[in-house]
Design an enzyme around this catalytic site. Structure first.
Site, PDB file in Angstrom:
ATOM      1  N   HIS A 149       0.836  -1.198   0.000  1.00 52.95           N
ATOM      2  CA  HIS A 149       0.000   0.000   0.000  1.00 52.95           C
ATOM      3  C   HIS A 149       0.873   1.251   0.000  1.00 52.95           C
ATOM      4  O   HIS A 149       2.089   1.168   0.188  1.00 52.95           O
ATOM      5  CB  HIS A 149      -0.918   0.027   1.225  1.00 52.95           C
ATOM      6  CG  HIS A 149      -2.054  -0.942   1.144  1.00 52.95           C
ATOM      7  ND1 HIS A 149      -1.907  -2.269   1.491  1.00 52.95           N
ATOM      8  CD2 HIS A 149      -3.353  -0.781   0.756  1.00 52.95           C
ATOM      9  CE1 HIS A 149      -3.074  -2.888   1.317  1.00 52.95           C
ATOM     10  NE2 HIS A 149      -3.954  -2.012   0.878  1.00 52.95           N
ATOM     11  N   LYS A 153      -0.292   4.563   4.741  1.00 50.40           N
ATOM     12  CA  LYS A 153      -1.180   3.603   5.411  1.00 50.40           C
ATOM     13  C   LYS A 153      -0.655   3.297   6.806  1.00 50.40           C
ATOM     14  O   LYS A 153       0.536   3.030   6.993  1.00 50.40           O
ATOM     15  CB  LYS A 153      -1.319   2.322   4.594  1.00 50.40           C
ATOM     16  CG  LYS A 153      -2.360   1.363   5.183  1.00 50.40           C
ATOM     17  CD  LYS A 153      -2.723   0.265   4.213  1.00 50.40           C
ATOM     18  CE  LYS A 153      -3.715  -0.724   4.819  1.00 50.40           C
ATOM     19  NZ  LYS A 153      -4.994  -0.061   5.183  1.00 50.40           N
TER      20      LYS A 153
END
Length: 261
Positions: A149, A153
């Site tokens: 990600h 995140k």
């Protein structure tokens, strides 16, 4: 209600990256009742969308609230939505055991759709993962989950990765907590038989990539999902908000919304 157009959809955290997309999708498919802004946020509310002071007033004005905010808000939101009798579409990840208990308790009072990922494709991958795990014995096929990600995140492994792990564990008839190996460090010895491993990568602007690998001595099988646009999550969440109308209290998943169980 007679039509989807009359369904009032509230957006918690409507000025964020996901929130703004949710407003667009909800406006296209239903009626946006309004939204809340993150405390201290300098981001303006979307033009023409009422901004409510708190989750309590938003819940009172909505038939369903879509919530992709943060784990720190889950218990307060659960109390507000249960008091208002409003359906909850929850896509927040990184929940603690106490948060998950709050979600289960409110589901006895109002319908809740809780999913680690609202993209239809991911939910198909989750269903396939359980079937594959049931067919591929753990003493021959090592299960590893790799996710990546964007650099901002917060939680790790991702909620979707944990969902994949739970699907594999269910297929093998075990509890994930008993076999999880997350983020190996240094010299840890050989891989434990039947373990489900996790690796989390963070960098750039990656929306979300998840790969489930079953590795045997003589073959490897990989199942991968890549999200290129957060709109896939927003569309799925709005679909869930429309689907949940008229449903009795209970804890539902995106699998239910898609008619996969």
């Amino acid at each position: 209600m007679s039509t989807d157009r009359s369904i009032r959809i509230g957006i918690a955290g409507m000025a964020g990256r996901m929130g703004s997309l949710l407003v667009e999708e909800a406006a296209a498919q239903g009626t946006v009742s309004g939204g809340t802004l993150r405390p201290g946020s300098n981001s303006p509310a979307p033009v023409g969308i009422p901004a409510f002071a708190d989750i309590n007033t938003l819940a009172e004005a909505s038939d369903a609230v879509i919530d992709f905010t943060s784990a720190s808000t889950v218990q307060a939101h659960a109390r507000a939505l249960s008091k208002a009798g409003t359906a909850w579409i929850l896509g927040t990840s990184g929940l603690s055991p106490a948060d998950e208990k709050a979600v289960e308790e409110i589901a006895a009072l109002v319908p809740v759709v809780y999913a680690p990922n609202f993209a239809p494709g991911v939910n198909l991958v989750l269903a396939l993962a359980e079937k594959m795990a049931a067919a591929l014995p753990g003493n021959r096929y090592d299960a590893e989950i790799v996710e990546m990600h964007h650099r901002r995140k917060i939680d790790s492994p991702s909620g979707t990765a944990i969902g994949l792990g739970r699907a594999v564990a269910a297929g093998r008839g075990v509890m994930l907590e008993e076999v999880i190996e997350s983020g190996r460090h240094g010299h840890v010895g050989p891989r434990q038989p039947g373990a489900i491993g996790f690796a989390a990568l963070r960098g750039g602007q990656v929306v979300g990539e998840h790969t489930l690998l079953f590795a045997a001595d003589d073959e490897h099988i990989a199942l991968t999902h890549r999200a290129f646009d957060r709109r896939a999550f927003a569309r799925g969440a709005v679909q869930a908000a429309l689907w949940v109308q008229g449903k009795p209290p209970g804890l539902y998943s995106m699998m239910d919304v898609l008619g996969m169980r």
